[in-house]
Design a protein around this motif. Structure first.
Motif, PDB file in Angstrom:
ATOM      1  N   ARG A 245      37.989  14.982 -84.378  1.00 55.89           N
ATOM      2  CA  ARG A 245      38.618  15.090 -85.705  1.00 55.89           C
ATOM      3  C   ARG A 245      38.847  13.681 -86.232  1.00 55.89           C
ATOM      4  O   ARG A 245      39.167  12.761 -85.470  1.00 55.89           O
ATOM      5  N   ASP A 253      35.352  17.943 -88.984  1.00 59.11           N
ATOM      6  CA  ASP A 253      35.471  18.087 -87.538  1.00 59.11           C
ATOM      7  C   ASP A 253      34.075  18.338 -86.973  1.00 59.11           C
ATOM      8  O   ASP A 253      33.229  18.978 -87.607  1.00 59.11           O
ATOM      9  N   ARG A 269      31.787  25.845 -90.132  1.00 57.22           N
ATOM     10  CA  ARG A 269      33.162  26.322 -89.973  1.00 57.22           C
ATOM     11  C   ARG A 269      33.278  27.394 -88.896  1.00 57.22           C
ATOM     12  O   ARG A 269      34.221  27.394 -88.106  1.00 57.22           O
ATOM     13  N   GLU A 270      32.312  28.317 -88.829  1.00 55.89           N
ATOM     14  CA  GLU A 270      32.408  29.386 -87.831  1.00 55.89           C
ATOM     15  C   GLU A 270      32.306  28.830 -86.411  1.00 55.89           C
ATOM     16  O   GLU A 270      32.989  29.313 -85.487  1.00 55.89           O
ATOM     17  N   ASP A 271      31.467  27.797 -86.216  1.00 54.89           N
ATOM     18  CA  ASP A 271      31.372  27.161 -84.897  1.00 54.89           C
ATOM     19  C   ASP A 271      32.671  26.438 -84.549  1.00 54.89           C
ATOM     20  O   ASP A 271      33.185  26.558 -83.429  1.00 54.89           O
ATOM     21  N   LEU A 272      33.191  25.681 -85.506  1.00 56.42           N
ATOM     22  CA  LEU A 272      34.436  24.941 -85.275  1.00 56.42           C
ATOM     23  C   LEU A 272      35.575  25.887 -84.934  1.00 56.42           C
ATOM     24  O   LEU A 272      36.350  25.637 -84.004  1.00 56.42           O
ATOM     25  N   ASP A 273      35.689  26.965 -85.698  1.00 56.93           N
ATOM     26  CA  ASP A 273      36.778  27.921 -85.463  1.00 56.93           C
ATOM     27  C   ASP A 273      36.665  28.528 -84.071  1.00 56.93           C
ATOM     28  O   ASP A 273      37.682  28.715 -83.377  1.00 56.93           O
ATOM     29  N   HIS A 274      35.432  28.843 -83.649  1.00 58.06           N
ATOM     30  CA  HIS A 274      35.243  29.451 -82.332  1.00 58.06           C
ATOM     31  C   HIS A 274      35.651  28.487 -81.216  1.00 58.06           C
ATOM     32  O   HIS A 274      36.418  28.859 -80.312  1.00 58.06           O
ATOM     33  N   MET A 276      37.530  25.821 -81.415  1.00 60.25           N
ATOM     34  CA  MET A 276      38.955  25.498 -81.465  1.00 60.25           C
ATOM     35  C   MET A 276      39.789  26.617 -80.864  1.00 60.25           C
ATOM     36  O   MET A 276      40.779  26.368 -80.155  1.00 60.25           O
ATOM     37  N   ALA A 277      39.398  27.866 -81.117  1.00 63.93           N
ATOM     38  CA  ALA A 277      40.125  29.001 -80.541  1.00 63.93           C
ATOM     39  C   ALA A 277      40.026  28.997 -79.018  1.00 63.93           C
ATOM     40  O   ALA A 277      41.002  29.251 -78.311  1.00 63.93           O
ATOM     41  N   ASN A 280      42.247  26.207 -77.655  1.00 59.46           N
ATOM     42  CA  ASN A 280      43.665  26.567 -77.706  1.00 59.46           C
ATOM     43  C   ASN A 280      44.022  27.570 -76.618  1.00 59.46           C
ATOM     44  O   ASN A 280      45.112  27.503 -76.030  1.00 59.46           O
TER      45      ASN A 280
END
Length: 302
Positions: A245, A253, A269-274, A276-277, A280
């Motif tokens: 980041r 990101d 965005r869909e790759d980043l969200d996956h 990152m989830a 976490n």
């Protein structure tokens, strides 16, 4: 897969946009390319038309806008004219960045020790404000001791000469200096317990490595977590990855996936969200306090 998102936003003020960004030429190329993309889109110019204007192709324009190639002053000047950028100061700002974008980064000093596919990562790593890493098999490079790094690099490059290994080790140690800079990034590392129990290099090397991890964990900008064996399975088993980041608004990101002889850079965005989830969820399975206990327990058993 791309290095820069393609959001049709309008170009903002160019002056001061690239005020000595960290990360060297890698980041400058990306920022310069992103600004050229904005100007092109704001002017309603297609990539094909832009490529024709500089005696090139649409794919060349795409590579320029993604920051994947160097820039020629004539090309940038012609594109500025085509896109309707006539303000003398703003044109001078863009043209003045070309030498900086084309300059070799400090890592070029290491020559063949830096594969072409890894060069972009080193520059992005230097520019990141937050680096989140997951590794299942070994201690990540930014946390390795010199002896541990030498063993691991020797395993990864069995045909390398002693000099080649020395240069790769030196590069890794130089990269680590960013952790103690005045503007050091936040480093958040999650490792599988196997990474700290795997006996690489013998007891002496591993003991020094574990003590080094305890030392680094005291830094304010370093968070270290170990996912314990007793936690069972998790969604990232066997798949190390890094999320970068940046403080610069024009840098999205990026998820970095390193393979044996290449790497992938993801910013959709869909790759980043996956990813990152997943990161976490991993972080929830271990706390820094429990991690320190795990490291001390392994050391006590040596």
């Amino acid at each position: 897969m791309s290095m820069i998102t393609s959001q049709p936003d309008a170009p903002g003020p160019i002056r001061d946009l690239f005020d000595q960004p960290a990360g060297g030429p890698t980041v400058v190329r990306i920022l310069l390319g992103a600004q050229l993309r904005r100007l092109r889109e704001a002017g309603g110019v297609t990539r094909e038309a832009a490529g024709h204007a500089i005696r090139g192709s649409a794919s060349k324009i795409s590579r320029m806008e993604l920051g994947r190639v160097g820039f020629k002053e004539r090309d940038v000047a012609d594109l500025c004219t085509l896109y309707g950028l006539h303000d003398v100061r703003e044109r001078a700002t863009l043209l003045g960045l070309i030498a900086q974008a084309n300059a070799p980064g400090w890592w070029h000093h290491y020559g063949d020790a830096v594969p072409e596919w890894f060069e972009a990562y080193v520059g992005l790593e230097q520019a990141a404000s937050l680096i989140r890493v997951y590794d299942a098999h070994s201690v990540p490079g930014l946390l390795q001791t010199e002896d541990y790094a030498r063993v691991l690099i020797g395993l990864n490059y069995p045909a390398a000469t002693a000099d080649e290994i020395d240069r790769k080790v030196s590069l890794r140690m130089t990269r680590q200096q960013l952790l103690r800079r005045a503007d050091a990034p936040q480093l958040w590392v999650v490792m599988d317990e196997a990474a700290v129990r795997r006996p690489l290099g013998g007891q002496q090397v591993m003991r020094a490595q574990l003590l080094h991890l305890l030392d680094l964990a005291r830094l304010r900008n370093v968070t270290l977590q170990i996912v314990p064996f007793h936690g069972g399975g998790h969604p990232a088993i066997g798949a190390p990855f890094t999320i970068l980041r940046f403080s610069q608004p024009d840098l999205p990101d990026i998820v970095y996936l390193e393979q044996l002889t290449s790497a992938l850079y993801l910013d959709k965005r869909e790759d980043l969200d996956h990813y990152m989830a997943v990161m976490n969820r991993l972080a929830v399975q271990a706390t820094p306090a429990a991690t320190l206990e795990t490291l001390r327990s392994i050391l006590d058993g040596m």
